[in-house]
Structure formats: C-alpha cells, structure tokens
Design a protein around this motif. Sequence first.
Motif, PDB file in Angstrom:
ATOM      1  N   LYS A 151       0.867  -1.157   0.110  1.00 22.25           N
ATOM      2  CA  LYS A 151       0.132  -0.161   0.029  1.00 22.25           C
ATOM      3  C   LYS A 151       0.799   1.182  -0.186  1.00 22.25           C
ATOM      4  N   PHE A 152       0.334   2.316  -0.618  1.00 20.73           N
ATOM      5  CA  PHE A 152       1.117   3.580  -0.523  1.00 20.73           C
ATOM      6  C   PHE A 152       1.644   4.129   0.677  1.00 20.73           C
ATOM      7  N   CYS A 153       2.735   4.385   0.759  1.00 21.64           N
ATOM      8  CA  CYS A 153       3.254   4.991   2.068  1.00 21.64           C
ATOM      9  C   CYS A 153       3.946   6.553   1.895  1.00 21.64           C
ATOM     10  N   LEU A 154       3.438   7.350   2.571  1.00 25.50           N
ATOM     11  CA  LEU A 154       3.983   8.741   2.386  1.00 25.50           C
ATOM     12  C   LEU A 154       5.419   9.213   2.543  1.00 25.50           C
ATOM     13  N   GLU A 155       6.061   8.475   3.688  1.00 23.60           N
ATOM     14  CA  GLU A 155       7.381   8.809   3.816  1.00 23.60           C
ATOM     15  C   GLU A 155       8.321   8.480   2.773  1.00 23.60           C
ATOM     16  N   ASN A 193      10.007  20.360   7.002  1.00 20.05           N
ATOM     17  CA  ASN A 193       9.527  19.718   8.438  1.00 20.05           C
ATOM     18  C   ASN A 193       9.280  18.319   8.253  1.00 20.05           C
ATOM     19  N   TYR A 194      10.155  17.389   7.806  1.00 14.98           N
ATOM     20  CA  TYR A 194       9.608  15.955   7.456  1.00 14.98           C
ATOM     21  C   TYR A 194       8.812  15.356   8.817  1.00 14.98           C
ATOM     22  N   LYS A 199       3.609  13.474  10.722  1.00 10.12           N
ATOM     23  CA  LYS A 199       2.979  13.146  12.136  1.00 10.12           C
ATOM     24  C   LYS A 199       1.674  12.409  12.190  1.00 10.12           C
ATOM     25  N   ALA A 200       0.930  12.713  10.938  1.00  8.33           N
ATOM     26  CA  ALA A 200      -0.504  11.805  10.718  1.00  8.33           C
ATOM     27  C   ALA A 200      -0.281  10.495   9.975  1.00  8.33           C
ATOM     28  N   SER A 201       0.967  10.216   9.556  1.00 11.16           N
ATOM     29  CA  SER A 201       1.253   9.154   8.548  1.00 11.16           C
ATOM     30  C   SER A 201       0.798   7.790   9.198  1.00 11.16           C
ATOM     31  N   SER A 202       0.310   6.920   8.531  1.00 12.63           N
ATOM     32  CA  SER A 202       0.104   5.823   9.267  1.00 12.63           C
ATOM     33  C   SER A 202       1.281   4.888   9.707  1.00 12.63           C
ATOM     34  N   ARG A 206       2.112   3.884  13.588  1.00 13.17           N
ATOM     35  CA  ARG A 206       2.201   2.607  13.893  1.00 13.17           C
ATOM     36  C   ARG A 206       3.479   2.484  14.828  1.00 13.17           C
ATOM     37  N   LEU A 207       4.680   3.123  14.317  1.00 18.68           N
ATOM     38  CA  LEU A 207       6.118   2.972  14.948  1.00 18.68           C
ATOM     39  C   LEU A 207       5.950   3.680  16.436  1.00 18.68           C
ATOM     40  N   LYS A 208       5.230   4.686  16.389  1.00 18.08           N
ATOM     41  CA  LYS A 208       5.215   5.398  17.712  1.00 18.08           C
ATOM     42  C   LYS A 208       4.490   4.613  18.665  1.00 18.08           C
TER      43      LYS A 208
END
Length: 238
Positions: A151-155, A193-194, A199-202, A206-208
């Motif tokens: 699935k698409f990943c923002l980072e 500011n990566y 901050k809202a990425s899935s 998940r890692l947080k």
Amino acid sequence: MISKPRVEVCFTPNLFPLHIEDFQVVVVIDVLRATSAICTAFHHGVKKIIPVSKLEEAIEYKEKGYIVAAERKGKIVPGFDYGNSPFTYMNQNLKNKTLVLTTTNGTRAINTAKNVESLIIGSIINLNAVCNHLIELKKNVLLLCSGWQNKFCLEDTICAGAITDQLLKSGDFLIENDSSIASKYLFLSAKDNYFGYLKASSHRKRLKKLNLNQDIKYCLTPNQTNVVPRREKNYLIS
C-alpha cells in the motif's frame, strides 16, 4: 539530439511490473526503516547484507550459522537477535560481518527488483549521496517505494520526491509520469519539516505505538551518511 534519462516513481512493489520496461537503475526506498537500517549498517562497517523476503529463508540461514535480523510489523521476530532499528547496527560486533536481513516491506521490494541491471538503496539519511551517484550514472532511474504491505506510504514517496527534485535541478534528467510529479510536490510540501509533516502518517503512528520515536527522528534526518549500498549477485555491499 541525445535525449535525457528519465526519473520515475513507483509507489508500491505491486505496481513494479507496470514501470520497469526500460529502466537501468532501480533505487529501493523504505525510509521507516529498512533502507535506513541498511545504510546505517554499512556506515558502521557491516561487510555484506543478504536480503531475503520470507521468514522461512531467514530461519534457514540462521540454522546455517549466519547472523540474521528479522522484523515483522515493526517488531523483532521472536528467536532473532536483531530487528529493523538503525540503532541496532551501530554495533562494533557486526563490523566486517555478513548479515542476513528480512523485513516486512523493504527486503521484499529489493527482491521484487532482483532482475534489474543495477539496484541501489536509498533513504533520507543518504539522500545527497544517492542523488550524486545517479547524476554521475546518467541512466533511466526508477524509484521504487516499498510502501506498507503493498500500500502507498507517504514517507517513501516524499523521499522519492526529494531524489526526483535533485535530479531535475541537475538539468540532466526529465520526468514524464504523474507519479514523479506528485512525489516532487509532496516533497516540496514536506521538506522544511519531515517530522511534523509525517505526524499523521500511518507508519509513523504504527512505530510510535511501539515506542520507536527515536528511530523515526533518525530516519527522517537527512544526509547522515555518504554510503550508497548496491546489489551484487544476491547480496548488498557498499
């Protein structure tokens, strides 16, 4: 007139067959965390990394006496000493060693592109080194985002956009596809500011939840190493 090489972005590994027709170089990107961990491992002296897609393959290597790292869904797989955290590989005990690595997304993406002419490893932590390498090569480049379980990943897309932007600024490359244009504009939105942008990425969420904020900050900090890992036979070297 000699045409310029192209740079194109593939959002997920399952889209790879739609892109690959004439690209000589594939850059695999898995910012959180596989390609960041791979770059860190080589920066700290690991000699070779064998990327495997399946856990069963990793177990076979472990039974043969190899040092094996295994991660699934952000966690170290029980029975293995290492996972996917870059900090794991800041380790003198791994210097000059061969490491076998399997991850949820990154190593699968690497092996998806196993038949391409040239494969290198890209991340935010080796961003400029990768861009300089590609500018020197002057070949058609496909930026393969590992995504999250296809699935698409923002980072990963933002990292691909950062590479695209630098290659275009060199004047030696062109883009033709909307995926490359979209990636570039996502990067331009995020570049100041990566950490905040994502901050809202899935995957960051998940890692947080796994208390891996330190990993996230590290992986989103540009240009911490000049290594450009590349594939040779079935393994990676730097």
